[in-house]
Design a protein around this motif. Structure first.
Motif, PDB file in Angstrom:
ATOM      1  N   SER A   1      31.537 -30.705  25.960  1.00 29.68           N
ATOM      2  CA  SER A   1      32.584 -30.212  26.857  1.00 29.68           C
ATOM      3  C   SER A   1      32.266 -30.628  28.294  1.00 29.68           C
ATOM      4  CB  SER A   1      32.657 -28.684  26.782  1.00 29.68           C
ATOM      5  OG  SER A   1      31.454 -28.116  27.295  1.00 29.68           O
ATOM      6  N   LYS A   2      33.246 -30.429  29.169  1.00 29.63           N
ATOM      7  CA  LYS A   2      33.029 -30.705  30.579  1.00 29.63           C
ATOM      8  C   LYS A   2      31.932 -29.782  31.115  1.00 29.63           C
ATOM      9  CE  LYS A   2      35.511 -31.131  34.969  1.00 29.63           C
ATOM     10  NZ  LYS A   2      36.839 -31.091  35.606  1.00 29.63           N
ATOM     11  N   GLU A   3      31.916 -28.543  30.657  1.00 33.13           N
ATOM     12  CA  GLU A   3      30.874 -27.608  31.087  1.00 33.13           C
ATOM     13  C   GLU A   3      29.492 -28.096  30.650  1.00 33.13           C
ATOM     14  OE1 GLU A   3      29.745 -23.012  30.300  1.00 33.13           O
ATOM     15  OE2 GLU A   3      31.769 -23.437  31.041  1.00 33.13           O
ATOM     16  N   ALA A   4      29.384 -28.625  29.449  1.00 28.07           N
ATOM     17  CA  ALA A   4      28.104 -29.162  28.976  1.00 28.07           C
ATOM     18  C   ALA A   4      27.687 -30.370  29.825  1.00 28.07           C
ATOM     19  CB  ALA A   4      28.195 -29.549  27.506  1.00 28.07           C
ATOM     20  N   LEU A   5      28.654 -31.180  30.215  1.00 27.74           N
ATOM     21  CA  LEU A   5      28.371 -32.326  31.075  1.00 27.74           C
ATOM     22  C   LEU A   5      27.865 -31.849  32.439  1.00 27.74           C
ATOM     23  CD1 LEU A   5      28.421 -35.372  31.592  1.00 27.74           C
ATOM     24  CD2 LEU A   5      30.872 -35.160  32.081  1.00 27.74           C
ATOM     25  N   LEU A   6      28.533 -30.866  33.011  1.00 26.65           N
ATOM     26  CA  LEU A   6      28.097 -30.316  34.299  1.00 26.65           C
ATOM     27  C   LEU A   6      26.721 -29.661  34.180  1.00 26.65           C
ATOM     28  CD1 LEU A   6      31.487 -28.861  35.548  1.00 26.65           C
ATOM     29  CD2 LEU A   6      30.214 -30.773  36.564  1.00 26.65           C
ATOM     30  N   THR A   7      26.480 -28.983  33.078  1.00 26.88           N
ATOM     31  CA  THR A   7      25.166 -28.373  32.839  1.00 26.88           C
ATOM     32  C   THR A   7      24.091 -29.463  32.784  1.00 26.88           C
ATOM     33  OG1 THR A   7      26.138 -26.487  31.703  1.00 26.88           O
ATOM     34  CG2 THR A   7      23.827 -26.959  31.227  1.00 26.88           C
ATOM     35  N   GLY A   8      24.391 -30.568  32.142  1.00 30.80           N
ATOM     36  CA  GLY A   8      23.461 -31.693  32.095  1.00 30.80           C
ATOM     37  C   GLY A   8      23.193 -32.271  33.471  1.00 30.80           C
ATOM     38  N   LEU A   9      24.247 -32.411  34.277  1.00 34.94           N
ATOM     39  CA  LEU A   9      24.084 -32.906  35.639  1.00 34.94           C
ATOM     40  C   LEU A   9      23.181 -31.986  36.452  1.00 34.94           C
ATOM     41  CD1 LEU A   9      27.713 -34.054  36.545  1.00 34.94           C
ATOM     42  CD2 LEU A   9      25.674 -35.509  36.408  1.00 34.94           C
ATOM     43  N   LEU A  10      23.430 -30.684  36.347  1.00 31.66           N
ATOM     44  CA  LEU A  10      22.648 -29.728  37.125  1.00 31.66           C
ATOM     45  C   LEU A  10      21.211 -29.635  36.646  1.00 31.66           C
ATOM     46  CD1 LEU A  10      25.509 -27.270  37.613  1.00 31.66           C
ATOM     47  CD2 LEU A  10      24.089 -28.134  39.458  1.00 31.66           C
ATOM     48  N   GLY A  11      21.000 -29.717  35.357  1.00 33.46           N
ATOM     49  CA  GLY A  11      19.643 -29.695  34.840  1.00 33.46           C
ATOM     50  C   GLY A  11      18.840 -30.883  35.337  1.00 33.46           C
ATOM     51  N   ARG A  12      19.468 -32.057  35.298  1.00 23.73           N
ATOM     52  CA  ARG A  12      18.794 -33.263  35.779  1.00 23.73           C
ATOM     53  C   ARG A  12      18.501 -33.162  37.271  1.00 23.73           C
ATOM     54  NH1 ARG A  12      21.173 -39.410  35.508  1.00 23.73           N
ATOM     55  NH2 ARG A  12      22.679 -38.624  37.004  1.00 23.73           N
ATOM     56  N   LEU A  13      19.463 -32.668  38.031  1.00 23.89           N
ATOM     57  CA  LEU A  13      19.277 -32.533  39.466  1.00 23.89           C
ATOM     58  C   LEU A  13      18.203 -31.501  39.793  1.00 23.89           C
ATOM     59  CD1 LEU A  13      20.123 -33.349  42.308  1.00 23.89           C
ATOM     60  CD2 LEU A  13      21.913 -31.599  42.178  1.00 23.89           C
ATOM     61  N   ALA A  14      18.212 -30.366  39.098  1.00 19.64           N
ATOM     62  CA  ALA A  14      17.208 -29.328  39.341  1.00 19.64           C
ATOM     63  C   ALA A  14      15.812 -29.866  39.064  1.00 19.64           C
ATOM     64  CB  ALA A  14      17.490 -28.098  38.482  1.00 19.64           C
ATOM     65  N   GLU A  15      15.673 -30.617  37.984  1.00 16.18           N
ATOM     66  CA  GLU A  15      14.373 -31.199  37.646  1.00 16.18           C
ATOM     67  C   GLU A  15      13.922 -32.183  38.724  1.00 16.18           C
ATOM     68  OE1 GLU A  15      12.609 -34.124  34.223  1.00 16.18           O
ATOM     69  OE2 GLU A  15      13.968 -32.546  33.566  1.00 16.18           O
ATOM     70  N   ALA A  16      14.833 -33.033  39.179  1.00 17.44           N
ATOM     71  CA  ALA A  16      14.493 -34.006  40.218  1.00 17.44           C
ATOM     72  C   ALA A  16      14.122 -33.314  41.519  1.00 17.44           C
ATOM     73  CB  ALA A  16      15.658 -34.967  40.439  1.00 17.44           C
ATOM     74  N   MET A  17      14.865 -32.270  41.870  1.00 14.62           N
ATOM     75  CA  MET A  17      14.551 -31.529  43.091  1.00 14.62           C
ATOM     76  C   MET A  17      13.171 -30.892  42.996  1.00 14.62           C
ATOM     77  SD  MET A  17      18.160 -29.651  43.992  1.00 14.62           S
ATOM     78  CE  MET A  17      17.370 -28.550  45.150  1.00 14.62           C
ATOM     79  N   ALA A  18      12.864 -30.276  41.873  1.00  9.58           N
ATOM     80  CA  ALA A  18      11.564 -29.613  41.696  1.00  9.58           C
ATOM     81  C   ALA A  18      10.433 -30.632  41.785  1.00  9.58           C
ATOM     82  CB  ALA A  18      11.527 -28.865  40.368  1.00  9.58           C
TER      83      ALA A  18
ATOM     84  N   VAL B   1      27.300 -32.911  42.942  1.00 11.40           N
ATOM     85  CA  VAL B   1      27.028 -32.120  41.734  1.00 11.40           C
ATOM     86  C   VAL B   1      27.176 -30.631  42.020  1.00 11.40           C
ATOM     87  CG1 VAL B   1      25.273 -31.540  40.011  1.00 11.40           C
ATOM     88  CG2 VAL B   1      25.594 -33.911  40.707  1.00 11.40           C
ATOM     89  N   PHE B   2      26.647 -30.168  43.148  1.00  9.47           N
ATOM     90  CA  PHE B   2      26.782 -28.752  43.511  1.00  9.47           C
ATOM     91  C   PHE B   2      28.251 -28.346  43.578  1.00  9.47           C
ATOM     92  CE2 PHE B   2      22.640 -28.324  46.240  1.00  9.47           C
ATOM     93  CZ  PHE B   2      21.877 -28.562  45.120  1.00  9.47           C
ATOM     94  N   LEU B   3      29.042 -29.164  44.265  1.00  9.50           N
ATOM     95  CA  LEU B   3      30.460 -28.826  44.437  1.00  9.50           C
ATOM     96  C   LEU B   3      31.210 -28.865  43.112  1.00  9.50           C
ATOM     97  CD1 LEU B   3      31.168 -30.632  47.816  1.00  9.50           C
ATOM     98  CD2 LEU B   3      30.965 -28.164  47.419  1.00  9.50           C
ATOM     99  N   ALA B   4      30.903 -29.831  42.277  1.00 11.50           N
ATOM    100  CA  ALA B   4      31.565 -29.910  40.970  1.00 11.50           C
ATOM    101  C   ALA B   4      31.254 -28.669  40.148  1.00 11.50           C
ATOM    102  CB  ALA B   4      31.118 -31.160  40.217  1.00 11.50           C
ATOM    103  N   ALA B   5      29.995 -28.279  40.117  1.00 12.04           N
ATOM    104  CA  ALA B   5      29.602 -27.096  39.344  1.00 12.04           C
ATOM    105  C   ALA B   5      30.229 -25.846  39.920  1.00 12.04           C
ATOM    106  CB  ALA B   5      28.080 -26.970  39.326  1.00 12.04           C
ATOM    107  N   PHE B   6      30.172 -25.697  41.227  1.00  7.42           N
ATOM    108  CA  PHE B   6      30.728 -24.505  41.854  1.00  7.42           C
ATOM    109  C   PHE B   6      32.224 -24.412  41.605  1.00  7.42           C
ATOM    110  CE2 PHE B   6      32.319 -21.838  45.271  1.00  7.42           C
ATOM    111  CZ  PHE B   6      31.455 -20.751  45.169  1.00  7.42           C
TER     112      PHE B   6
END
Length: 186
Positions: free
Chosen positions: A50-67, A109-114
């Motif tokens: 789903s689009k939500e799963a895609l956004l979740t994937g984007l945020l997970g990848r971004l969170a990992e990169a940020m950390a 990514v933040f704006l898309a998720a929000f």
């Protein structure tokens, strides 16, 4: 050798991120992400149902990169009082100066998720909570480390929303003022 499933997943995430960054949240559809990734919609659905799963994937990848990036910034600083706050300043004023590509990607990514569901930002919130916890133990005067985090977050948000742009001289002055907060607690 690159795993083809990992490669497809990465291509999909890269495409989705590029769509949001270039054309905005409304342009992000599963069909558009599949087309721009060069795979079938069925191939996309194999990875993201789903689009939500895609956004979740984007945020997970971004969170990992940020950390990872923040951890590298911390370990690059000398040990002692203010190490995490110094890392935050180096991170914010170094490679991630307002206007850089990483910040633009994060903003998209933040704006898309929000826009879709603010709860999707929870992985990012967890990274920020870890940063805040480290800052609380940083040995600086009460409020100093938090002021540094608020200021660097403010610079990011001013960039995201195009609220204002600081000149190089103004950025240097802000950095100098924030450096003054690095005095250890007494």
């Amino acid at each position: 050798m690159v795993d083809s499933q990992t490669d497809s997943r990465t291509r999909i995430l890269d495409a989705a991120e590029a769509i949001v960054q270039a054309r905005g949240v409304p342009a992000l559809t599963l069909e558009a992400a599949a087309r721009d990734a060069g795979i079938s919609k069925g191939g996309l659905l194999y990875h993201f149902a789903s689009k939500e799963a895609l956004l979740t994937g984007l945020l997970g990848r971004l969170a990992e990169a940020m950390a990872v990036d923040f951890d590298k910034a911390v370990t690059s600083q000398p040990e002692g009082s203010g190490r995490t706050a110094r890392a935050m300043l180096a991170w914010a004023f170094g490679a991630a100066v307002p206007g850089c590509e990483l910040q633009d990607r994060a903003a998209a990514v933040f704006l898309a998720a929000f826009h879709h569901d603010p709860a999707l930002l929870d992985p990012i919130r967890a990274v920020f909570a870890r940063m805040r916890a480290a800052l609380a133990q940083d040995g600086l005067r009460p409020g100093a480390a938090q002021a540094i985090m608020c200021a660097t977050d403010g610079l990011f948000m001013s960039h995201v929303f195009g609220l204002y742009r600081l000149t190089e001289a103004e950025l240097a002055e802000v950095r100098e003022a924030l450096d003054m907060l690095l005095e250890p607690a007494r």
